[in-house]
Scaffold this motif. Structure first.
Motif, PDB file in Angstrom:
ATOM      1  N   UNK A 123       0.815  -1.221   0.000  1.00 40.98           N
ATOM      2  CA  UNK A 123       0.000   0.000   0.000  1.00 40.98           C
ATOM      3  C   UNK A 123       0.849   1.271   0.000  1.00 40.98           C
ATOM      4  N   UNK A 124       1.876   1.405   0.841  1.00 44.99           N
ATOM      5  CA  UNK A 124       2.671   2.647   0.779  1.00 44.99           C
ATOM      6  C   UNK A 124       3.359   2.842  -0.565  1.00 44.99           C
ATOM      7  N   UNK A 125       3.807   1.765  -1.189  1.00 41.88           N
ATOM      8  CA  UNK A 125       4.465   1.870  -2.490  1.00 41.88           C
ATOM      9  C   UNK A 125       3.460   2.302  -3.554  1.00 41.88           C
ATOM     10  N   UNK A 126       2.242   1.780  -3.469  1.00 39.71           N
ATOM     11  CA  UNK A 126       1.190   2.164  -4.411  1.00 39.71           C
ATOM     12  C   UNK A 126       0.811   3.622  -4.212  1.00 39.71           C
ATOM     13  N   UNK A 127       0.707   4.058  -2.967  1.00 42.17           N
ATOM     14  CA  UNK A 127       0.373   5.458  -2.670  1.00 42.17           C
ATOM     15  C   UNK A 127       1.474   6.381  -3.186  1.00 42.17           C
ATOM     16  N   UNK A 128       2.735   5.991  -2.999  1.00 41.25           N
ATOM     17  CA  UNK A 128       3.848   6.813  -3.491  1.00 41.25           C
ATOM     18  C   UNK A 128       3.815   6.911  -5.012  1.00 41.25           C
ATOM     19  N   UNK A 129       3.547   5.805  -5.676  1.00 43.58           N
ATOM     20  CA  UNK A 129       3.468   5.830  -7.143  1.00 43.58           C
ATOM     21  C   UNK A 129       2.278   6.667  -7.607  1.00 43.58           C
ATOM     22  N   UNK A 130       1.157   6.573  -6.903  1.00 42.68           N
ATOM     23  CA  UNK A 130      -0.030   7.357  -7.256  1.00 42.68           C
ATOM     24  C   UNK A 130       0.239   8.854  -7.084  1.00 42.68           C
ATOM     25  N   UNK A 131       0.853   9.239  -5.953  1.00 35.50           N
ATOM     26  CA  UNK A 131       1.181  10.653  -5.741  1.00 35.50           C
ATOM     27  C   UNK A 131       2.156  11.157  -6.799  1.00 35.50           C
ATOM     28  N   UNK A 132       3.136  10.343  -7.146  1.00 31.88           N
ATOM     29  CA  UNK A 132       4.086  10.738  -8.182  1.00 31.88           C
ATOM     30  C   UNK A 132       3.384  10.920  -9.524  1.00 31.88           C
ATOM     31  N   UNK A 133       2.508   9.990  -9.885  1.00 24.41           N
ATOM     32  CA  UNK A 133       1.793  10.090 -11.156  1.00 24.41           C
ATOM     33  C   UNK A 133       0.870  11.286 -11.216  1.00 24.41           C
ATOM     34  N   UNK A 134       0.095  11.510 -10.158  1.00 23.16           N
ATOM     35  CA  UNK A 134      -0.812  12.659 -10.112  1.00 23.16           C
ATOM     36  C   UNK A 134      -0.024  13.964 -10.172  1.00 23.16           C
ATOM     37  N   UNK A 135       1.073  14.029  -9.417  1.00 22.71           N
ATOM     38  CA  UNK A 135       1.887  15.243  -9.417  1.00 22.71           C
ATOM     39  C   UNK A 135       2.524  15.524 -10.762  1.00 22.71           C
ATOM     40  N   UNK A 136       3.054  14.493 -11.408  1.00 25.74           N
ATOM     41  CA  UNK A 136       3.660  14.691 -12.722  1.00 25.74           C
ATOM     42  C   UNK A 136       2.631  15.085 -13.773  1.00 25.74           C
ATOM     43  N   UNK A 137       1.457  14.474 -13.725  1.00 29.19           N
ATOM     44  CA  UNK A 137       0.396  14.853 -14.669  1.00 29.19           C
ATOM     45  C   UNK A 137       0.003  16.316 -14.463  1.00 29.19           C
ATOM     46  N   UNK A 138      -0.121  16.719 -13.203  1.00 27.13           N
ATOM     47  CA  UNK A 138      -0.500  18.104 -12.917  1.00 27.13           C
ATOM     48  C   UNK A 138       0.603  19.078 -13.335  1.00 27.13           C
ATOM     49  N   UNK A 139       1.866  18.679 -13.183  1.00 24.46           N
ATOM     50  CA  UNK A 139       2.967  19.539 -13.626  1.00 24.46           C
ATOM     51  C   UNK A 139       2.914  19.728 -15.135  1.00 24.46           C
ATOM     52  N   UNK A 140       2.644  18.661 -15.859  1.00 24.25           N
ATOM     53  CA  UNK A 140       2.607  18.741 -17.319  1.00 24.25           C
ATOM     54  C   UNK A 140       1.457  19.618 -17.797  1.00 24.25           C
ATOM     55  N   UNK A 141       0.310  19.551 -17.129  1.00 29.51           N
ATOM     56  CA  UNK A 141      -0.871  20.290 -17.585  1.00 29.51           C
ATOM     57  C   UNK A 141      -1.042  21.645 -16.904  1.00 29.51           C
TER      58      UNK A 141
END
Length: 118
Positions: free
Chosen positions: A8-26
């Motif tokens: 679960x912590x690894x999944x949460x870290x990957x999710x936060x990274x993905x959401x943050x990178x998507x938001x940075x791009x857009x």
């Protein structure tokens, strides 16, 4: 079930990274971009804490526990605290730069900014 709970912590870290990178791009605003960068950095907090976690271990305060008691790695906790302090400093610096950019150019939209004319 314990395998899923440890992921679960690894999944949460990957999710936060993905959401943050998507938001940075857009992102179309520098203040929003800085906030998204903070979200990406929070994924590193979760990742470091997940790496240092030991099941059944106590806090690394050894004067109340007998020798040989399992403890969570204190180095990882120190790294997370250092990461938080550096993140707050970088965020403050970037926000100050955005404020100066707004004062000089009148906008914080990256699309509306043109290169400086000589």
């Amino acid at each position: 079930m314990t395998t899923l709970a440890s992921l679960v912590p690894w999944i949460v870290a990957a999710w936060l990274l993905g959401i943050g990178l998507y938001a940075i791009i857009t992102s179309r605003n520098y203040v929003h971009l800085i906030g998204c960068l903070s979200v990406v950095q929070s994924s590193t907090y979760v990742l470091l804490l997940a790496a240092g976690y030991r099941k059944g271990a106590a806090a690394p305060i050894f004067y109340t526990h007998p020798p040989g008691t399992p403890a969570v790695d204190p180095v990882v906790q120190a790294l997370v605290l250092t990461d938080i302090v550096i993140g707050a400093t970088i965020t403050a610096l970037l926000l100050a730069l955005v404020l100066q950019l707004h004062k000089q150019r009148g906008t914080i939209d990256p699309e509306k900014l043109r290169p400086l004319q000589p």
